[in-house]
Design a protein around this motif. Structure first.
Motif, short mmCIF file in Angstrom:
data_model
loop_
_atom_site.label_atom_id
_atom_site.label_comp_id
_atom_site.label_asym_id
_atom_site.label_seq_id
_atom_site.Cartn_x
_atom_site.Cartn_y
_atom_site.Cartn_z
N LEU A 134 42.14 44.95 30.27
CA LEU A 134 42.25 43.83 31.11
C LEU A 134 41.38 44.14 32.45
O LEU A 134 40.98 43.09 33.17
CB LEU A 134 43.79 43.67 31.67
CG LEU A 134 44.74 43.52 30.62
CD1 LEU A 134 46.25 43.48 31.00
CD2 LEU A 134 44.37 42.03 30.12
N ALA A 135 41.26 45.23 33.05
CA ALA A 135 40.55 45.53 34.17
C ALA A 135 38.96 45.32 33.82
O ALA A 135 37.97 45.73 34.98
CB ALA A 135 40.68 46.68 34.66
N MET A 136 38.51 45.18 32.60
CA MET A 136 37.08 45.04 32.43
C MET A 136 36.70 43.81 32.53
O MET A 136 35.33 43.37 32.23
CB MET A 136 36.85 45.15 30.85
CG MET A 136 35.69 45.71 30.35
SD MET A 136 35.66 45.94 28.61
CE MET A 136 36.43 44.39 27.75
N ALA A 137 37.32 42.92 33.39
CA ALA A 137 36.76 41.49 33.45
C ALA A 137 35.75 41.49 34.41
O ALA A 137 34.87 40.48 33.96
CB ALA A 137 38.07 40.58 34.09
N ASP A 138 35.41 42.45 35.34
CA ASP A 138 34.33 42.24 36.04
C ASP A 138 33.07 42.78 35.44
O ASP A 138 31.84 42.39 35.77
CB ASP A 138 34.53 43.37 37.09
CG ASP A 138 35.45 43.16 38.14
OD1 ASP A 138 35.94 41.64 38.21
OD2 ASP A 138 36.17 43.74 38.96
N LEU A 139 33.22 43.20 34.05
CA LEU A 139 32.07 43.72 33.27
C LEU A 139 31.46 42.49 32.52
O LEU A 139 30.41 42.45 31.89
CB LEU A 139 31.96 45.02 32.53
CG LEU A 139 32.40 46.11 33.31
CD1 LEU A 139 32.81 47.08 32.20
CD2 LEU A 139 31.48 46.46 34.17
#
Length: 223
Positions: A134-139
């Motif tokens: 879920l925290a991978m959105a910035d990639l």
């Protein structure tokens, strides 16, 4: 003048100190008298000391290696899941969470060792890795899309086999709901993995949004 005369009188009454003879400072030279001998005699005298030190170091290293070997053997015999005495085991899934057409999942990585951390540990890792994805959105961007495949495949591979073990250990009434949740997750992850490999940003964004909804369900289920 009278005072000066008195002073002269006093000086005359003082006894004359005898002059000490001058002492000449001489440096004492120490002459080293040694026996003539060969260099071999000197080496022979030092050899037992050097040999003793080498022997002590050798025995200490042997003792350390022996202790490590014995502790390693004890861990291997204990079969605690963290010690391997052979090749890496190839993990496999026993439940129906693979792709029905291919019999596997496209995102699975090979040559990964997964320690036996128990059902509780696997549930915790499922929740943590769902949060990481879920925290991978910035990639999910054009200039950082090349970082996504390895990260996505690594996390998803662990989640795949953790889900399988959790389903196996679950009560009968919970096996099918967990299986359905796992299949919905891994179906979207496969689509996301394919879009990332094609470097199609629009498809990647769409499939990632679908994946995040299911990842949130996994976190709630494994809480």
């Amino acid at each position: 003048m009278a005072q000066l005369a008195n002073l002269n009188g006093i000086s005359e009454t003082l006894p004359v100190l005898p002059r000490l003879p001058s002492i000449q400072k001489t440096r004492k030279r120490v002459s080293i008298i040694g026996c003539l001998g060969n260099k071999k005699d000197h080496d022979v005298l030092e050899q037992p000391l050097q040999t003793t030190r080498r022997l002590a170091l050798g025995l200490a290293s042997i003792a350390l290696v022996g202790n490590n070997s014995s502790s390693g053997a004890a861990l291997a015999q204990g079969n605690n899941g963290f010690w391997l005495d052979g090749p890496l085991p190839v993990p496999s899934a026993d439940n129906k969470i693979a792709n029905e057409e291919t019999g596997t999942r496209s995102f699975l990585k090979n040559h990964l060792y997964m320690a036996d951390i128990g059902t509780k540990g696997r549930k915790y890792r499922l929740k943590k890795y769902a949060f990481d994805l879920l925290a991978m959105a910035d990639l999910i961007a054009q200039d950082t899309l090349n970082y996504v495949p390895k990260y996505l495949r690594l996390k998803s591979t662990f989640m795949y086999f953790d889900f399988d073990k959790v389903i196996t250990a679950a009560p009968v009434t919970e096996k099918q709901p967990l299986t359905d949740l796992a299949n919905r997750l891994f179906n979207t992850v496969e689509k996301l993995d394919g879009a990332v490999r094609r470097r199609n940003l629009s498809e990647t964004e769409t499939y990632y949004q679908d994946t995040t909804v299911i990842l949130q369900e996994v976190m709630d289920r494994m809480a």
